[in-house]
Design a protein around this motif. Structure first.
Motif, PDB file in Angstrom:
ATOM      1  N   GLY D  39       0.820  -1.214   0.000  1.00  0.00           N
ATOM      2  CA  GLY D  39       0.000   0.000   0.000  1.00  0.00           C
ATOM      3  C   GLY D  39       0.843   1.248   0.000  1.00  0.00           C
ATOM      4  N   ASN D  40       1.888   1.258   0.807  1.00  0.00           N
ATOM      5  CA  ASN D  40       2.707   2.467   0.869  1.00  0.00           C
ATOM      6  C   ASN D  40       3.520   2.652  -0.398  1.00  0.00           C
ATOM      7  OD1 ASN D  40       3.604   4.792   2.375  1.00  0.00           O
ATOM      8  ND2 ASN D  40       5.616   3.795   2.343  1.00  0.00           N
ATOM      9  N   LEU D  41       4.022   1.551  -0.943  1.00  0.00           N
ATOM     10  CA  LEU D  41       4.788   1.690  -2.187  1.00  0.00           C
ATOM     11  C   LEU D  41       3.878   2.232  -3.289  1.00  0.00           C
ATOM     12  CD1 LEU D  41       7.046  -1.475  -2.039  1.00  0.00           C
ATOM     13  CD2 LEU D  41       7.594   0.884  -1.443  1.00  0.00           C
ATOM     14  N   ALA D  42       2.624   1.764  -3.301  1.00  0.00           N
ATOM     15  CA  ALA D  42       1.691   2.305  -4.281  1.00  0.00           C
ATOM     16  C   ALA D  42       1.465   3.789  -4.031  1.00  0.00           C
ATOM     17  CB  ALA D  42       0.366   1.545  -4.209  1.00  0.00           C
ATOM     18  N   ALA D  43       1.378   4.175  -2.763  1.00  0.00           N
ATOM     19  CA  ALA D  43       1.187   5.588  -2.442  1.00  0.00           C
ATOM     20  C   ALA D  43       2.371   6.404  -2.953  1.00  0.00           C
ATOM     21  CB  ALA D  43       1.018   5.771  -0.940  1.00  0.00           C
ATOM     22  N   ILE D  44       3.588   5.880  -2.740  1.00  0.00           N
ATOM     23  CA  ILE D  44       4.765   6.611  -3.234  1.00  0.00           C
ATOM     24  C   ILE D  44       4.685   6.764  -4.747  1.00  0.00           C
ATOM     25  CG2 ILE D  44       7.270   6.487  -3.527  1.00  0.00           C
ATOM     26  CD1 ILE D  44       7.440   5.136  -0.837  1.00  0.00           C
ATOM     27  N   ALA D  45       4.295   5.684  -5.425  1.00  0.00           N
ATOM     28  CA  ALA D  45       4.187   5.759  -6.882  1.00  0.00           C
ATOM     29  C   ALA D  45       3.211   6.860  -7.274  1.00  0.00           C
ATOM     30  CB  ALA D  45       3.731   4.419  -7.445  1.00  0.00           C
ATOM     31  N   ARG D  46       2.055   6.909  -6.581  1.00  0.00           N
ATOM     32  CA  ARG D  46       1.084   7.955  -6.906  1.00  0.00           C
ATOM     33  C   ARG D  46       1.642   9.337  -6.599  1.00  0.00           C
ATOM     34  NH1 ARG D  46      -2.874   4.525  -4.828  1.00  0.00           N
ATOM     35  NH2 ARG D  46      -2.737   5.534  -2.813  1.00  0.00           N
ATOM     36  N   GLU D 157      -6.847   7.105  -9.366  1.00  0.00           N
ATOM     37  CA  GLU D 157      -7.315   6.117  -8.401  1.00  0.00           C
ATOM     38  C   GLU D 157      -7.269   4.699  -8.900  1.00  0.00           C
ATOM     39  OE1 GLU D 157     -11.200   7.024  -6.866  1.00  0.00           O
ATOM     40  OE2 GLU D 157     -10.640   9.133  -6.860  1.00  0.00           O
ATOM     41  N   LYS D 158      -7.518   4.564 -10.186  1.00  0.00           N
ATOM     42  CA  LYS D 158      -7.628   3.244 -10.789  1.00  0.00           C
ATOM     43  C   LYS D 158      -6.400   2.399 -10.451  1.00  0.00           C
ATOM     44  CE  LYS D 158      -8.922   0.250 -14.036  1.00  0.00           C
ATOM     45  NZ  LYS D 158      -9.853  -0.775 -13.607  1.00  0.00           N
ATOM     46  N   THR D 159      -6.641   1.169 -10.062  1.00  0.00           N
ATOM     47  CA  THR D 159      -5.506   0.276  -9.890  1.00  0.00           C
ATOM     48  C   THR D 159      -5.621  -0.848 -10.902  1.00  0.00           C
ATOM     49  OG1 THR D 159      -6.683  -0.970  -8.224  1.00  0.00           O
ATOM     50  CG2 THR D 159      -5.167   0.712  -7.435  1.00  0.00           C
ATOM     51  N   VAL D 160      -4.473  -1.292 -11.360  1.00  0.00           N
ATOM     52  CA  VAL D 160      -4.430  -2.357 -12.351  1.00  0.00           C
ATOM     53  C   VAL D 160      -4.082  -3.638 -11.602  1.00  0.00           C
ATOM     54  CG1 VAL D 160      -3.401  -3.057 -14.525  1.00  0.00           C
ATOM     55  CG2 VAL D 160      -3.583  -0.640 -13.944  1.00  0.00           C
ATOM     56  N   PHE D 161      -4.714  -4.743 -11.925  1.00  0.00           N
ATOM     57  CA  PHE D 161      -4.520  -5.994 -11.208  1.00  0.00           C
ATOM     58  C   PHE D 161      -4.786  -5.802  -9.719  1.00  0.00           C
ATOM     59  CE2 PHE D 161      -1.116  -6.214 -14.566  1.00  0.00           C
ATOM     60  CZ  PHE D 161      -1.951  -6.831 -15.502  1.00  0.00           C
ATOM     61  N   GLY D 162      -5.662  -4.869  -9.414  1.00  0.00           N
ATOM     62  CA  GLY D 162      -6.068  -4.675  -8.039  1.00  0.00           C
ATOM     63  C   GLY D 162      -4.997  -4.163  -7.094  1.00  0.00           C
ATOM     64  N   LEU D 163      -3.826  -3.823  -7.626  1.00  0.00           N
ATOM     65  CA  LEU D 163      -2.752  -3.461  -6.705  1.00  0.00           C
ATOM     66  C   LEU D 163      -1.929  -2.286  -7.234  1.00  0.00           C
ATOM     67  CD1 LEU D 163      -1.536  -4.393  -4.036  1.00  0.00           C
ATOM     68  CD2 LEU D 163       0.087  -5.761  -5.340  1.00  0.00           C
ATOM     69  N   PHE D 164      -1.577  -2.371  -8.517  1.00  0.00           N
ATOM     70  CA  PHE D 164      -0.687  -1.346  -9.065  1.00  0.00           C
ATOM     71  C   PHE D 164      -1.480  -0.122  -9.489  1.00  0.00           C
ATOM     72  CE2 PHE D 164       1.067  -5.523  -9.939  1.00  0.00           C
ATOM     73  CZ  PHE D 164       2.252  -5.425  -9.229  1.00  0.00           C
ATOM     74  N   PRO D 165      -1.157   1.035  -8.945  1.00  0.00           N
ATOM     75  CA  PRO D 165      -1.912   2.226  -9.321  1.00  0.00           C
ATOM     76  C   PRO D 165      -1.642   2.595 -10.789  1.00  0.00           C
ATOM     77  CG  PRO D 165      -0.107   2.793  -7.848  1.00  0.00           C
ATOM     78  CD  PRO D 165      -0.124   1.308  -7.965  1.00  0.00           C
ATOM     79  N   LEU D 166      -2.662   3.075 -11.465  1.00  0.00           N
ATOM     80  CA  LEU D 166      -2.542   3.451 -12.865  1.00  0.00           C
ATOM     81  C   LEU D 166      -1.414   4.455 -13.116  1.00  0.00           C
ATOM     82  CD1 LEU D 166      -3.575   3.176 -15.723  1.00  0.00           C
ATOM     83  CD2 LEU D 166      -5.380   4.813 -15.207  1.00  0.00           C
ATOM     84  N   PRO D 167      -1.237   5.476 -12.241  1.00  0.00           N
ATOM     85  CA  PRO D 167      -0.152   6.429 -12.505  1.00  0.00           C
ATOM     86  C   PRO D 167       1.208   5.741 -12.629  1.00  0.00           C
ATOM     87  CG  PRO D 167      -1.563   7.269 -10.778  1.00  0.00           C
ATOM     88  CD  PRO D 167      -2.028   5.873 -11.069  1.00  0.00           C
ATOM     89  N   LEU D 168       1.383   4.633 -11.879  1.00  0.00           N
ATOM     90  CA  LEU D 168       2.645   3.903 -11.976  1.00  0.00           C
ATOM     91  C   LEU D 168       2.823   3.378 -13.396  1.00  0.00           C
ATOM     92  CD1 LEU D 168       5.102   2.723 -10.567  1.00  0.00           C
ATOM     93  CD2 LEU D 168       3.725   0.742  -9.957  1.00  0.00           C
ATOM     94  N   PHE D 169       1.715   2.859 -13.968  1.00  0.00           N
ATOM     95  CA  PHE D 169       1.806   2.347 -15.328  1.00  0.00           C
ATOM     96  C   PHE D 169       2.105   3.459 -16.317  1.00  0.00           C
ATOM     97  CE2 PHE D 169       0.221  -1.375 -13.501  1.00  0.00           C
ATOM     98  CZ  PHE D 169       0.656  -2.391 -14.344  1.00  0.00           C
ATOM     99  N   ILE D 170       1.476   4.596 -16.088  1.00  0.00           N
ATOM    100  CA  ILE D 170       1.734   5.729 -16.994  1.00  0.00           C
ATOM    101  C   ILE D 170       3.206   6.111 -16.918  1.00  0.00           C
ATOM    102  CG2 ILE D 170       1.132   8.113 -17.507  1.00  0.00           C
ATOM    103  CD1 ILE D 170      -1.607   7.606 -16.366  1.00  0.00           C
ATOM    104  N   VAL D 171       3.716   6.190 -15.679  1.00  0.00           N
ATOM    105  CA  VAL D 171       5.127   6.552 -15.520  1.00  0.00           C
ATOM    106  C   VAL D 171       6.015   5.544 -16.247  1.00  0.00           C
ATOM    107  CG1 VAL D 171       7.026   6.700 -13.870  1.00  0.00           C
ATOM    108  CG2 VAL D 171       4.863   7.822 -13.368  1.00  0.00           C
ATOM    109  N   ILE D 172       5.734   4.245 -16.027  1.00  0.00           N
ATOM    110  CA  ILE D 172       6.590   3.228 -16.645  1.00  0.00           C
ATOM    111  C   ILE D 172       6.503   3.313 -18.165  1.00  0.00           C
ATOM    112  CG2 ILE D 172       6.899   0.742 -16.947  1.00  0.00           C
ATOM    113  CD1 ILE D 172       6.109   0.415 -14.017  1.00  0.00           C
TER     114      ILE D 172
END
Ligand SMILES: Nc1ncnc2c1ncn2[C@@H]1O[C@H](COP(=O)(O)OP(=O)(O)OP(=O)(O)O)[C@@H](O)[C@H]1O
Ligand SMILES: Nc1ncnc2c1ncn2[C@@H]1O[C@H](COP(=O)(O)OP(=O)(O)OP(=O)(O)O)[C@@H](O)[C@H]1O
Ligand SMILES: [Mg+2]
Ligand SMILES: [Mg+2]
Lengths: 296, 321, 501, 321
Positions: D39-46, D157-172
């Motif tokens: 959860g926190n790592l996802a928060a950092i990603a966001r 807000e959207k998470t992919v695979f229920g865990l990874f936040p969408l912004p992380l995917f955009i960044v990657i």
């Protein structure tokens, strides 16, 4: 209102701490309403940042040099604006202070909310909702910002005194930015997944807090008591993402501020202290006419 | 083109502004122009003093090829420490020395870090910006230092000959000193040489590290003095004072013809740069322009002033011979 | 010679910078398969003329014809696509890119051309092939910052040759090269001629031109004063056309009395750059140091000067041991270093000539706590006259001076600093014959007043003409010492390049 | 030293931080470390997504020798305009294109001004910073744009695979694209060439102005996208959004090894730079460090990280020969 000046109209400079929050926009609406009603011209001007104290001093100085007829001022610091307010008084320009206090008595009237009382109101609501026990956190604005410091301290003291079963577990600051408030709220929730309540002490921190609650799917599980109102925040009360909002009456501040100086210019003496009061908006009372009137 | 015309050129944008504002007041607002009244000019002098004083130090640092982003934080830190020393009972004059000393110490530290760590000054002072601001906030616990002696307002409020504000005199005095240093001393000459080519300066026998440290320390001291004036103006030691000033200060230098890559810049240019920004803000207030529009206008004027200046400079170079 | 369409014609070219007329109605013609030598004094306008040809500058007047067709180049891209390539006098490469990336910059081989995806493997392969074909031993994957000045020049040459299709301009391509590399270049030039290109070759080393030039054009003060077939003019006549006056001899005689030892270097080492170097220099003496590129001569004189710390060893100045040397202390002790790379370690390019000349001795201009601007200008005018610096305007930014005049300004700095020991590293790089002779005269005068002079040079005739003794370095070691009057180029080269034989 | 170790080096500071924070949580606060929870790592990603996305565009501009101070203002302006278009009824996806288009237009304007006016990009974009911010405030009259459709929160807000936040995917996704562009295409190659020697690039026949404009436009477009994420995060269009981000973005690039004078910088480095700052802020909150001390620590870490990196780089270069 530029260019509409005719020399017969009196000019009132209304100087807020900042210009870009809906709080100040509502103050402006109140001031404009009073201006239209009382037949005076309102010069609305404030610094871009609420922390820009010397910017506000410059604006007051320019208003004095421009020889406006009166000044309505929300001092960004209680000590810093003293020389300017005293100078205006020496030069025969009446000054009404609104929103935050000032460390001199050389002003006409003081029109404001009791911020500490606002914090107390929030604390009592929180205490009731949590049944007197649980963990709460404070999402503050900025340490050193007087009015929000008072709200946060009012909240803290009332909780400690009146609800000993409630523990304040964390206190972070959102630096007057919605996004930073959101990040801080997320971090609070990370540290305390079992949090029961959150108090946010102004508009930007409430916006951040409610975003964190929505994104964490915590609607209904966490009691958020916020401060200040925008139509958006009010909407969030409907489904319970926000439990309640402490609402000041910025419209009244603007209105009363202008009214007092116009009274003075017309030879009357207004009250030295005018309390514009705080109210608590909840799901239950949000549709009452009194509440509707507060959110313009 | 005669030499004196050339010297005069940078003033053009400023003078144009000073002519436009009263015209605007007269035709737009239908008021007697207030812009050129003695009272308003004194206000401009007071309002721009802080930025101008810092910008003179920044001129040195930037001419020498450096930059300092921490100056705004130094204003805050020096303000807090200086104000505390006054509330603790130090007389006002001694307090002012404390401001300057704190500033100079910060500057010295910046200079030593820049030369010792061998990393870009942008980074060192970006870090220092956070460190000094955090320190100021920590010391004061985020609260403004209040309860200064009544004499503390002296620096900002005092007028000389009943008309000229004291900060104006301070600005003029330091402008003369820094101008002399830059144009007529070793310290100034080495500034230009280092900014133009630091390796060449080292090979020519200049002790570049020592001089760099001196320039940063001077800028720090001037920022401390600016902190004293700011404190005097707000009659409180604000830990957040000076936030964002670094950009204004750097902009003043660059509008005045200074270069971010070093080797170019003059005190006269910098003062004009600072005045252009100050006059714009003051004129915007007098003309009752919305603060949002003011932001747009100031942004546009910065670009236009530098473009105009560059254009003149290039044209003059072609016609010289 | 039969009449045919010239590969290149430039007619009536005018160009002014800042109101100064630099080129005035210049005509030149170059033919396919021939080398046109373009000569002239420093500042005559050679580089400017060629930059007009390559699209860097736009002419104020005049016309350019390539293969009989009129062309207008508004930027270098236009000139390149018309088949005109140029080796610039100031190296124009990107230090952060690799050798291969530099060679193909702007013309990278691409895969998926719509996306502009660079085929790096192909790029490196092509570069490797080219370098091997040209006989340059350089790794195409090395970043340019790691290369020596000579290797950079070879990269620049490779790059231009790849691009050239009709005309190739070489503006002093050999200024950093040693004789072996120069031979390699000449072989390439003959190939280019055979391929039907027109070559324009600019150099101050007149003896070099003899080997390759077919035609000659001479510029003086922005005018073409002579055009003809190579060989019609004797060297003396050429110099007279260039300088507009008679030049008695290139190496003026010296009457210096050799005195006490002023500089003694004892077992100085800075591995791996140089090791166990010992020699001394007396008052009135000129000691030359010869060697191939990368032999460590520059590192040696820089260490003596204190620009880098030496690892071990001892330096004595006027019989006093020097500890903890730095550039600052060297200047105070009267040591001056004329650096090899005037752009990087010599000049403050965007400052006026006066500031550059007085930089190492600003203190002398300060009276009553104030720097005397008037004195500074007088001093500068004095050196302008003495060294014949052109244009004679003290306020001129040195970046705007031609290379040779920049070099003279730098020499003036050390004259004004009152140095007693001169370390001259390639003092005449890019300097024209007449100006060279002025620098030599100045060096002789210095020796006559008792200065000790170390002269590092890759120009062997210069060392033979100027030095009393010549030391030879090879790979960081001192391998030989000769009396300059009793040795020859061949002998020196034999020692400098021993291992390669 | 083998090549892969060298690639690995910039991570060291980051990894050290990630190890220290949980230790601090455990020993300081006596809690189970929360830092390394999903959860926190996802928060950092966001929390870092906005800065990281902008920093990738800034890497291009800075490698090419430019700089853009107006990116924070672009976030605000694009946020306001984009949010307005959504409240006016545009579907969310079309709205996101509006954000990007507004940003790209601002960037294009910056690029054209830099190349046409021939004045330093610092000045042009300092002016633009005021202009765009003023425009955003003027359009919105200083109020946050509210009443966005409920789908507006999707991006953040959207998470992919229920865990990874969408912004992380955009960044990657954008990191991969920008990395590819910088390392393998002409657009990227010319970036390094121009930043390392713009004259040489011009002599090589590269149309430098065109490319410069493209780099600024890309940065603008990415800033617009960052504005969309920022808006989505708070579900309001804040006219003051992005204030001060320019310094964070530039710091991310520079901590990651990018140079202010051009020619150097990589996407990987920049991402690490951005993460270092994000992790510091998040860790500071988790460890309940006073915000004042946090400022000091972040400042110090910026300086130390760059110093360490420089030191390693230099050591490696010497040991190589
Ligand atoms: N960009 C410029 N701006 C102003 N003046 C210039 C510029 N470039 C060259 N000049 C001037 O033009 C003249 C001719 O210079 P140029 O470089 O063409 O000479 P050159 O014949 O190549 O000399 P050298 O042999 O020393 O290289 C010189 O006086 C120089 O100062
Ligand atoms: N292999 C190399 N890698 C990197 N730089 C080099 C190399 N060889 C030489 N250099 C650099 O090139 C310059 C000249 O080299 P060096 O001092 O070793 O030889 P030199 O005898 O002075 O040669 P030159 O005739 O080129 O002046 C110096 O600045 C040196 O640092
Ligand atoms: Mg030339
Ligand atoms: Mg050498």
């Amino acid at each position: 209102n530029r260019g509409t000046n005719t020399k017969s109209q009196k000019v009132i400079a209304v100087i807020p701490k900042g210009v870009s929050h809906s709080f100040w926009q509502t103050v402006k609406a109140g001031a404009d309403a009073a201006g239209a009603e009382l037949g005076v011209q309102i010069d609305w001007k404030g610094p871009a940042q609420e922390t820009d104290i010397s910017g506000q001093i410059n604006i007051v100085e320019d208003a004095i040099n421009r020889r406006v007829d009166a000044i309505v001022l929300a001092p960004s610091h209680g000590d810093s604006l003293v020389p300017m307010v005293e100078r205006a008084q020496r030069e025969g320009i009446p000054v009404t202070i609104f929103d935050s206090g000032i460390s001199t008595d050389k002003y006409l009237s003081y029109v404001s909310t009791d911020n500490r009382q606002g914090g107390v109101v929030a604390a009592r609501r929180m205490g009731e909702k949590l049944g007197g026990k649980g963990k709460v956190a404070i999402l503050g604005v900025k340490k050193g910002s007087v009015s929000t410091d008072e709200r946060e301290q009012g909240f803290e003291q009332a909780i400690k005194k009146e609800f000993p079963g409630i523990q304040i577990v964390q206190w972070l600051y959102g630096e007057a930015s919605a996004t930073k408030s959101l990040s801080a709220a997320e971090d609070i929730l990370t540290s305390h997944p079992d949090l029961n309540g959150l108090f946010a002490s102004n508009e930007s921190s409430t916006v951040g807090a409610v975003s964190a609650i929505r994104q964490g799917n915590l609607t209904g599980k966490l009691t958020l008591v916020g401060f200040d109102a925008t139509p958006d925040l009010v909407n969030n009360i409907k489904d319970g993402a926000i439990d309640s909002l402490v609402i000041q009456n910025p419209f009244k501040m603007g209105y009363e501020g202008v009214r007092t100086v116009v009274d003075k210019l017309n030879g009357k003496t207004p009250d030295k202290r005018i309390d514009t009061g705080v109210s608590l908006m909840t799901k239950e009372n949000m549709n009452t006419p009194e509440m509707k009137q507060l959110i313009k | 083109m005669p030499d004196w015309v050339k010297r005069f050129l940078p003033f053009i944008s400023l003078i144009a502004l000073c002519a436009l504002i009263p015209l605007g007041e007269y035709f737009f607002l239908g008021q007697d122009p207030k812009f050129l009244t003695a009272g308003n000019l004194a206000a401009i002098a007071r309002q721009t003093a802080v930025i101008t004083i810092m910008a003179m130090g920044m001129t040195m640092v930037m001419v020498s090829g450096g930059i300092d982003l921490s100056v705004g934080s130094i204003v805050g830190l020096a303000g807090v420490v200086g104000a505390m020393s006054m509330t603790a009972g130090l007389p006002v004059l001694a307090g002012i020395l404390i401001f300057i000393a704190v500033g100079a110490a910060c500057g010295l530290l910046n200079g030593m870090a820049v030369t010792a760590l061998k990393i870009p000054p942008f980074i060192v002072t970006l870090g220092a910006m956070g460190i000094y601001r955090g320190l100021g906030l920590y010391i004061s616990d985020g609260n403004a230092v209040v309860g200064l002696p009544s004499g503390a307002g002296y620096l900002a409020e005092k007028t000389v000959f009943g008309l000229f504000p004291l900060p104006l005199f301070i600005v003029i005095a330091f402008a003369l000193i820094v101008h002399f240093v830059l144009s007529s001393t070793k310290l100034g000459r080495y500034c230009y040489a280092m900014g133009s080519n630091i390796e060449a300066a080292r090979y020519a026998g200049i002790r570049v590290s020592t001089f760099q440290i001196v320039y940063y320390a001077i800028l720090g001291g001037l920022s401390g003095l600016a902190g004293a004036i700011e404190t005097s103006r707000t009659v409180t030691g604000q830990p957040n004072a000076g936030e964002g000033y670094e950009l204004n200060v750097i902009a003043a230098v660059v509008i005045g013809g200074g270069s971010l890559s070093g080797g170019q810049g003059t005190v006269v240019g910098t003062i004009i740069g600072s005045l252009i920004m100050g006059v714009l803000a003051n004129g915007g207030n007098l003309l009752q322009i919305s603060p949002f529009i003011q932001k747009i206008v100031i942004g546009a004027v910065i670009v236009l002033a530098v473009t105009f200046d560059e254009f003149q400079r290039r044209r003059m170079e072609t016609s010289e011979s | 010679m039969t009449e045919r369409v010239a590969a290149l014609e430039m007619r009536g070219i005018d160009k002014s910078f800042a109101g100064n007329k630099v080129l005035d109605g210049v005509d030149i013609t170059a033919h396919t398969g021939e080398v046109l030598a373009l000569v002239g004094e420093n500042g005559a306008g050679k580089s400017t003329l060629m930059k007009i040809l390559s699209g860097v500058h736009y002419p104020d007047a005049g016309e350019i014809f390539i293969g009989g067709e009129k062309v207008r180049f508004s930027n270098p891209a236009d000139a390149l696509s018309a088949g005109v390539a140029m080796i610039y006098q100031e190296l124009s490469l990107s230090p952060h890119l690799t050798v291969a990336e530099n060679i193909f910059l702007g013309r990278e081989p691409v895969r998926l051309s719509a996306l502009g995806v660079i085929d790096d493997r192909e790029l490196n392969r092509l570069a490797e092939e080219l370098l091997k074909e040209y006989g340059f031993n350089i790794n195409p994957r090395t970043r340019l910052v790691r290369l020596s000045a000579a290797d950079r020049q070879l990269v620049e040459i490779t790059r231009a040759i790849v691009e050239a299709r009709k005309v190739i301009v070489m503006d002093e391509p050999t200024s950093s090269l040693t004789s072996g590399e120069v031979e390699e270049l000449f072989r390439l030039i003959r190939d280019l001629k055979a391929r039907g290109l027109a070559v324009i070759y600019i150099s101050h080393r007149l003896e070099e031109l003899d080997e390759i030039a077919d035609r000659l054009s001479i510029l003086r003060d922005g005018r073409a004063v002579y055009s003809g077939v190579w060989g019609e003019l004797s060297t003396d006549q050429m110099i007279r056309h260039m300088a507009g006056r008679e030049l008695k001899e290139i190496f003026p005689p010296r009457k210096a009395v050799i005195g006490e030892v002023r500089l003694r270097v004892d077992n100085l080492s800075l591995p791996p750059k140089f090791e166990h170097i010992s020699f001394d220099v007396r008052a009135g003496e000129v000691v030359g140091i010869a060697g191939l590129a990368g032999a460590g001569r520059t590192e040696l004189v820089e260490a003596i000067y204190g620009a880098h710390a030496a690892h071990s060893g001892e330096i004595q100045i006027d019989n006093q041991k020097v500890t903890q040397s730095s550039a600052n202390q060297s200047v105070r002790r009267g040591v001056g270093l004329l650096t090899e790379d005037r752009k990087r370690t010599g000049l403050c390019l965007n400052l006026p000539m006066s500031t550059n000349i007085t930089l190492a001795n600003v203190g002398a201009l300060i009276k009553g706590g104030r720097l005397q601007g008037k004195t500074e200008i007088e001093v500068t005018r004095n050196y302008i006259g003495k060294l014949n610096i052109k244009p004679p305007s003290p306020h001129k930014m040195v970046a705007r001076l031609s290379g040779g005049n920049q070099q003279k300004s730098l020499l003036a700095r050390w004259l004004f600093a009152g140095s007693k020991i001169f370390l001259l590293d390639e003092p005449t790089r890019g300097v024209d014959v007449a100006a060279r002779s002025e620098i030599y005269r100045e060096v002789n005068e210095l020796a006559e007043t008792g200065a000790a002079i170390v002269m590092v040079s890759s120009d062997l005739p210069e060392l033979l003409g100027m030095a009393d003794r010549i030391l030879v370095m090879r790979r960081g070691h001192m391998v030989a010492e000769f009396d300059a009057r009793k040795t020859s180029q061949e002998e020196i080269l034999k020692y400098a390049a021993l291992e390669e034989n």
